[in-house]
Design an enzyme around this catalytic site. Structure first.
Site, PDB file in Angstrom:
ATOM      1  N   ASN A 131       0.832  -1.212   0.000  1.00 13.58           N
ATOM      2  CA  ASN A 131       0.000   0.000   0.000  1.00 13.58           C
ATOM      3  C   ASN A 131       0.853   1.244   0.000  1.00 13.58           C
ATOM      4  O   ASN A 131       1.994   1.233   0.473  1.00 13.58           O
ATOM      5  CB  ASN A 131      -0.940   0.001   1.211  1.00 13.58           C
ATOM      6  CG  ASN A 131      -0.236   0.475   2.463  1.00 13.58           C
ATOM      7  OD1 ASN A 131      -0.178   1.674   2.734  1.00 13.58           O
ATOM      8  ND2 ASN A 131       0.337  -0.450   3.234  1.00 13.58           N
ATOM      9  N   CYS A 167       6.134   3.487   9.046  1.00 11.80           N
ATOM     10  CA  CYS A 167       5.527   3.669   7.730  1.00 11.80           C
ATOM     11  C   CYS A 167       6.603   3.974   6.689  1.00 11.80           C
ATOM     12  O   CYS A 167       7.328   4.967   6.819  1.00 11.80           O
ATOM     13  CB  CYS A 167       4.514   4.794   7.809  1.00 11.80           C
ATOM     14  SG  CYS A 167       3.496   4.872   6.351  1.00 11.80           S
ATOM     15  N   THR A 201       5.260  -2.445   7.584  1.00 15.79           N
ATOM     16  CA  THR A 201       5.337  -2.981   6.210  1.00 15.79           C
ATOM     17  C   THR A 201       6.743  -2.850   5.617  1.00 15.79           C
ATOM     18  O   THR A 201       7.555  -2.054   6.079  1.00 15.79           O
ATOM     19  CB  THR A 201       4.332  -2.278   5.307  1.00 15.79           C
ATOM     20  OG1 THR A 201       4.554  -0.875   5.386  1.00 15.79           O
ATOM     21  CG2 THR A 201       2.912  -2.591   5.735  1.00 15.79           C
ATOM     22  N   CYS A 250       9.086 -34.239  -7.061  1.00 18.77           N
ATOM     23  CA  CYS A 250      10.253 -34.472  -6.204  1.00 18.77           C
ATOM     24  C   CYS A 250      11.437 -34.885  -7.080  1.00 18.77           C
ATOM     25  O   CYS A 250      12.568 -34.463  -6.872  1.00 18.77           O
ATOM     26  CB  CYS A 250       9.955 -35.544  -5.164  1.00 18.77           C
ATOM     27  SG  CYS A 250       9.444 -37.129  -5.856  1.00 18.77           S
ATOM     28  N   CYS A 256      17.963 -32.569   2.412  1.00 16.46           N
ATOM     29  CA  CYS A 256      17.748 -31.116   2.296  1.00 16.46           C
ATOM     30  C   CYS A 256      16.299 -30.715   2.492  1.00 16.46           C
ATOM     31  O   CYS A 256      15.997 -29.583   2.802  1.00 16.46           O
ATOM     32  CB  CYS A 256      18.249 -30.612   0.948  1.00 16.46           C
ATOM     33  SG  CYS A 256      17.212 -31.102  -0.439  1.00 16.46           S
TER      34      CYS A 256
HETATM   35  C1  LIG Z   1      -3.475   0.023   3.793  1.00 19.92           C
HETATM   36  C2  LIG Z   1      -2.592  -0.066   4.986  1.00 19.92           C
HETATM   37  C3  LIG Z   1      -2.396   1.051   5.762  1.00 19.92           C
HETATM   38  C4  LIG Z   1      -1.607   0.986   6.874  1.00 19.92           C
HETATM   39  N1  LIG Z   1      -1.494   2.076   7.648  1.00 19.92           N
HETATM   40  C5  LIG Z   1      -0.766   2.011   8.790  1.00 19.92           C
HETATM   41  C6  LIG Z   1      -0.736   3.112   9.678  1.00 19.92           C
HETATM   42  O1  LIG Z   1      -1.361   4.138   9.457  1.00 19.92           O
HETATM   43  N2  LIG Z   1      -0.010   2.992  10.800  1.00 19.92           N
HETATM   44  C7  LIG Z   1       0.708   1.868  11.103  1.00 19.92           C
HETATM   45  O2  LIG Z   1       1.346   1.823  12.160  1.00 19.92           O
HETATM   46  N3  LIG Z   1       0.690   0.802  10.286  1.00 19.92           N
HETATM   47  C8  LIG Z   1      -0.045   0.856   9.136  1.00 19.92           C
HETATM   48  N4  LIG Z   1      -0.108  -0.250   8.325  1.00 19.92           N
HETATM   49  C9  LIG Z   1       0.668  -1.450   8.685  1.00 19.92           C
HETATM   50  C10 LIG Z   1      -0.173  -2.487   9.453  1.00 19.92           C
HETATM   51  O3  LIG Z   1      -0.586  -1.951  10.697  1.00 19.92           O
HETATM   52  C11 LIG Z   1       0.627  -3.762   9.761  1.00 19.92           C
HETATM   53  O4  LIG Z   1       1.780  -3.444  10.510  1.00 19.92           O
HETATM   54  C12 LIG Z   1       1.084  -4.459   8.504  1.00 19.92           C
HETATM   55  O5  LIG Z   1       0.062  -4.421   7.537  1.00 19.92           O
HETATM   56  C13 LIG Z   1       1.492  -5.913   8.754  1.00 19.92           C
HETATM   57  O6  LIG Z   1       0.416  -6.725   9.212  1.00 19.92           O
HETATM   58  P1  LIG Z   1      -0.427  -7.694   8.243  1.00 19.92           P
HETATM   59  O7  LIG Z   1       0.529  -8.574   7.554  1.00 19.92           O
HETATM   60  O8  LIG Z   1      -1.394  -8.379   9.159  1.00 19.92           O
HETATM   61  O9  LIG Z   1      -1.142  -6.801   7.273  1.00 19.92           O
HETATM   62  C14 LIG Z   1      -0.930  -0.201   7.216  1.00 19.92           C
HETATM   63  C15 LIG Z   1      -1.132  -1.340   6.420  1.00 19.92           C
HETATM   64  C16 LIG Z   1      -1.953  -1.264   5.350  1.00 19.92           C
HETATM   65  C17 LIG Z   1      -2.210  -2.491   4.499  1.00 19.92           C
HETATM   66  S1  SF4 Z   2      18.546 -34.693  -1.313  1.00 20.89           S
HETATM   67 FE1  SF4 Z   2      16.847 -33.318  -0.740  1.00 20.89          FE
HETATM   68  S2  SF4 Z   2      15.407 -33.405  -2.481  1.00 20.89           S
HETATM   69 FE2  SF4 Z   2      16.847 -35.124  -2.740  1.00 20.89          FE
HETATM   70  S3  SF4 Z   2      15.782 -36.848  -1.742  1.00 20.89           S
HETATM   71 FE3  SF4 Z   2      17.096 -35.966  -0.153  1.00 20.89          FE
HETATM   72  S4  SF4 Z   2      15.787 -34.479   0.896  1.00 20.89           S
HETATM   73 FE4  SF4 Z   2      14.724 -34.993  -1.004  1.00 20.89          FE
END
Ligand SMILES: Cc1cc2nc3c(=O)[nH]c(=O)nc-3n(C[C@H](O)[C@H](O)[C@H](O)COP(=O)(O)O)c2cc1C
Ligand code: SF4
Ligand SMILES: Cc1cc2nc3c(=O)[nH]c(=O)nc-3n(C[C@H](O)[C@H](O)[C@H](O)COP(=O)(O)OP(=O)(O)OC[C@H]3O[C@@H](n4cnc5c(N)ncnc54)[C@H](O)[C@@H]3O)c2cc1C
Lengths: 435, 443
Positions: free
Chosen positions: A77, A139, A205, A353, A383
């Site tokens: 955003n 922000c 973010t 795989c 791995c």
């Molecule tokens: C549209 C939008 C606006 C946001 N505005 C703010 C804000 O004004 N203040 C703030 O601290 N974080 C803001 N954030 C960040 C969110 O609070 C939060 O930290 C972030 O989205 C990560 O959480 P999530 O993965 O659950 O979205 C905003 C996020 C979004 C998507």
């Molecule tokens: S080397 Fe990694 S990908 Fe290959 S069989 Fe073993 S765990 Fe699976």
């Protein structure tokens, strides 16, 4: 029956699920409905100082990436802090808090980096009856250019200074919200602690461009042919947030600093993971913006069910349970040896795989007539890639070799003793220590 | 308004116009782009994909589906047409439930294969609607090949030869190009004149001259063709039909299913096609199902498929059988025809032996769908002999017959099932073989 009640730095809420400061919490109408839907608390959308409010763009604010079935995986955003007048927000906060005394209501703030500005706004917030404040140092767009948000959050000295001003000028608990757009999350966390913060919340973010419009070569979201970096959130950022939370929780200097976990929380399981890595509650934004407020009902029911099944009685009893198991790479047990195992009954014979291991890894899967896929233990380095690319959950598993068994790749007997890199003969540092 | 009292005997116009429209509409309406995107997301992009191996033309299915999922339907169409220039028809008529979709790992995983046929249609429709051609002709080679029969095998062969720069004379006995795509396939599988649109799309490559009304054995002799052309490809399908023999009757209402289906396919309006009030279809394959379902679609009240053997031996796939049943057709097995009963020159019923017991079914029309045969006369008219095996032209893996310079493929030749997609694969592969042979000859 598990008790989900939460007490975060003295702020009580019936459950640990709070809405993060963002559009879902930008007005009274939303917050009332969020509480009705069951959210334990909210962090009100960030307020700025008194005066003409900020303006937002009038074109698209969001960009996104999707997985299969257009499931939203990451949202970005370029929105700013609230664009509604300060007094309107304050009046609404007061009204809501009066009607929902049992729910948490924290107010997010972002004003210029001068003590006067903070001194001016703090009493106004206090007067609403809000439970606490969250300092938005995170922000990444729009506000940083004005010397606020991540511009402050990226300079530990500023964090410490502003936190100290706030602690000096209000009785409310102060939560410092951290930006992930830094090299080491411990610097800002430690600075917040030095400044006297009651808690940190993270992550805000992540700087990002979600895509490019290939018709006009403009970044998304595009405003009149131009785009700018925005803040990335949603399920895609969860691993980054989990790591940062864990780093703070296991760092001796910040180990006792309460954490509000944020970033990609979408299900009860995500929340439980944040809690186990040391967060005392979680905040949610994108999941609510994707599915609506009702999503919290799944989170509450799921967390309760899991706690009941496992016999965890309170949220506090889960917090930090995984922290002792987060360690540095050099301490991982090199005598822990596993081999991939393919369950032939569960296998649907897609061969993914095989392609993954044969083309890009260790040529440890054999494909034979009838599309039978089997692990060659003498080649498998364990791995886990095959497990990760297999579309059937549980079909490929990693099976531990018992002590005394022969690892057919190295020809060595599995040693029951723990050993790690610090004492490994190939480690030049180990040799120095031995001399 | 159609009469409320059902018309007795064999009659046209049994239904109201909207019923005809509904009954002859697209069997599987095409996916829109959203549906295609959702479906394409289900593909796992398998290694050495089983679907690809099950496709007689070996289309790279995981690749074309991935192309759809990334918004590149045109690229998907190219992937398909590279292997199968009749990919559009195959998307509509292939019994995918016994080919690619049968082996889809999601069939194994959850009993719901990726809808490969529908996705193939989505991609090919996109390209054909845009008139997008993916092939250009190589420089003219100066070689000329005669192709006999303009069905799927002949068209696929002609197209591949044209791509290689060879000149093709395509001789077709009928007045239209397309073979059974035009005259045989059920109407609801290829709506809106798709068969002819596909013919135009395929022949747009250039270098293919179609000569209608030219039949081998009548207007053309194999012996002279091999002299006049650098190679000959035989793809005349199975023009003959198996006879019911003594059980048959010379009476109105005893009809050959393939012929009747052709009449229906060529009718401008299904309302003009007469059908019995009570119909019995003898046979157990795709033709029997198509005759039965389309009789029902034309308003026949009672339609019964009677198959000689047990259900497990029926050639019609489970999907086809289910289609017949959901469309109201009764299916009876272990029914060996004994005698068609006629009164004053009109069919009134048919007698079967059913495990030693005689069963009579009253009906106005009997469709015979007991298999097609090669009309071998056409081959040997000029004393040039082409070896047969099991009633078909014997070919090797490349499509070569026993006669020098002569290749064959499709239903008329040995190898593979009698399906559109198999005909396409054989036509294409024979073209490659001819191309190699001509290259070697000119050195
Ligand atoms: C549209 C939008 C606006 C946001 N505005 C703010 C804000 O004004 N203040 C703030 O601290 N974080 C803001 N954030 C960040 C969110 O609070 C939060 O930290 C972030 O989205 C990560 O959480 P999530 O993965 O659950 O979205 C905003 C996020 C979004 C998507
Ligand atoms: S080397 Fe990694 S990908 Fe290959 S069989 Fe073993 S765990 Fe699976
Ligand atoms: C009723 C019916 C329904 C079917 N449904 C399906 C289906 O749903 N799915 C599927 O995959 N397959 C289906 N099939 C089978 C499929 O149509 C054939 O396998 C396919 O058309 C074979 O292609 P071909 O080119 O070998 O022969 P044909 O399509 O038979 O084409 C042969 C062409 O040669 C011409 N010809 C014949 N003799 C001569 C001659 N002496 N000289 C010149 N030209 C000649 C014919 O007029 C015809 O145009 C169906 C068949 C029938 C009869």
């Amino acid at each position: 029956m598990a008790n989900l009640a939460s007490n975060f730095v003295g702020i009580k809420s019936p459950n640990p699920f709070w809405l993060a400061s963002a559009p879902p919490t930008d007005k009274e109408y939303n917050v009332r409905r969020a509480y009705e839907a069951g959210w334990g608390g909210v962090v009100w959308k960030t307020l700025g100082e008194d005066g003409p409010p900020v303006v937002n763009v009038n074109g698209p604010r969001y960009g996104a990436i999707w997985g299969a079935d257009r499931r939203l995986l990451g949202l970005n955003n370029i929105e700013l802090i609230t664009d509604r007048p300060l007094e309107v927000n304050l009046r609404e906060i007061k009204a809501v808090k009066r009607d929902y005394p049992d729910r948490a209501l924290v107010v997010s703030l972002m004003v210029p980096c001068q003590e006067e500005a903070w001194k001016a706004i703090l009493p106004l917030v206090e007067e609403t009856g809000a439970d606490g404040i969250e300092l938005n140092f995170g922000c990444p767009h729009g506000m940083a250019e004005r010397g606020m948000g991540s511009a402050v959050g990226q300079v530990p000295e500023y964090i410490e200074m502003v936190t100290r001003w706030c602690k000096a000028n209000t009785r409310m608990p102060v939560i410092v919200k951290l930006t992930p757009n830094i090299t080491n999350i411990l610097y800002p966390a430690e600075a917040a602690k030095r400044g006297g913060a009651d808690a940190v919340s993270l992550i805000n973010t992540i700087n990002s461009i979600t895509g490019v419009n290939l018709d006009n070569f403009a970044p998304e979201p595009t405003i009149d042919g131009k785009g700018t970096h925005g803040g990335y959130c949603g399920p895609a950022v969860k691993p980054i947030a989990l790591n940062m939370v864990a780093e703070i929780a296991r760092n001796s200097e910040t180990a006792d600093l309460p954490i509000s976990g944020i970033g990609g929380v979408t299900t009860w399981r995500d929340a439980a993971e944040f809690l186990s890595l040391g967060a005392q509650n979680v905040q949610v934004c994108t999941a609510a913006m994707t599915y609506g407020f009702k999503i919290v009902q799944e989170m509450i029911a799921g967390l309760e069910n899991w706690m009941d099944e496992k016999g965890h009685t309170s949220v506090a009893s889960i917090v930090g349970r995984a922290v002792p198991n987060v360690t540095d790479w050099q301490y991982l047990n090199l005598n822990y040896i596993t081999k991939a195992h393919i369950d032939q009954d569960a296998c649907i014979k897609c061969g993914r795989c095989y392609a993954a291991c044969e083309d890009t890894s260790h040529q440890a899967i054999a494909m034979s007539d009838g599309r039978v896929f089997e692990v060659k233990e003498e080649e498998c380095v364990a791995c886990n890639l095959c497990v990760d690319v297999c579309p059937v959950e549980g079909c490929i598993t990693m099976v531990q070799l018992e002590a005394g068994a022969i690892d057919r790749r190295t020809g060595k007997t599995v040693d029951p003793e723990y050993t790690n890199w610090t004492t490994h003969p190939n480690n030049p540092m180990a040799k120095v220590a031995a001399e | 308004m159609a009469d409320t009292a059902p018309k007795p005997g064999i009659a046209a116009g049994r239904l109201a116009p909207e019923d005809y429209r509904a009954n002859f509409s697209d069997l599987h309406p095409p996916l829109d782009s959203h549906e295609a995107a959702v479906e394409a997301d289900r593909c796992y992009f398998c290694h050495d994909a089983p679907c690809m191996n099950a496709c007689p033309t070996s289309i790279d299915i995981p690749l074309f589906i991935r192309q759809i999922s990334t918004g590149n339907a045109m690229g998907a169409a190219r992937t398909i047409f590279n292997q199968n220039i009749l990919g559009g028809m195959c998307a509509r008529v292939c019994p995918t439930e016994t080919l690619c979709e049968e082996v889809c790992v999601r069939e194994t995983a959850e009993g719901k294969p990726v809808k490969i046929g529908m996705l193939q249609r989505y991609a090919t429709d996109t390209a054909m609607a845009a008139g997008r051609q993916f092939f250009t002709r190589a420089a003219p080679s100066g070689k000329k090949i005669a192709v006999i029969g303009a069905g799927p095998a002949g068209l696929a062969c002609a197209h591949r030869l044209a791509v290689k720069g060879h000149g093709v004379d395509l001789f077709e006995a009928k007045s239209k190009t397309g073979g059974l795509s035009e005259y045989g396939i059920a109407a609801y599988k290829t709506v809106d004149g798709f068969a002819q649109a596909e013919v135009d799309y395929v022949t747009a490559i250039g270098g293919i001259t179609v000569h209608h009304g030219k039949a081998l054995g009548r207007d053309l002799q194999l012996a002279s063709l091999v002299k006049d052309y650098d190679a000959v490809f035989l793809s005349m399908g199975l023009g003959g039909v198996n006879a019911l023999g003594a059980a048959d009757a010379e009476a109105e209402g005893s009809d050959d299913a393939v012929e009747w289906i052709a009449e229906l396919r060529q009718a401008s309006d299904p309302a003009s096609v007469p059908v019995g009030r009570r119909v019995v279809v003898i046979g157990g394959g795709m033709t029997a199902v198509d005759a039965a379902v389309q009789s029902k679609a034309l308003g026949a009240e009672e339609v019964t498929i009677c198959y000689r053997g047990p259900q497990s031996r029926m050639k019609a796939s489970a999907f086809e059988q289910e289609l017949a049943q959901t469309r109201g057709v009764t299916l009876r097995t272990g029914m060996a025809p004994k005698r068609i009963i006629a009164e004053s020159g009109k069919v009134t019923g048919i007698e079967f032996d059913h495990g030693g017991e005689t069963v009579t079914i009253a009906c106005d029309q009997v469709f015979k769908a007991i298999g097609q045969t090669l009309e071998a006369r056409a081959l040997n008219g000029a004393a040039a002999t082409v070896e047969l095996a099991g009633g078909k032209i014997k070919v090797n893996a490349e499509g070569r017959t026993s006669m020098a310079k002569v290749w064959a493929g499709g239903d008329c030749a040995t190898g593979g099932d009698d399906l559109t997609v198999t005909a396409v694969a054989e036509g294409r592969d024979a073209a490659e073989s001819i191309h190699r042979a001509l290259g070697a000859a000119s050195h």
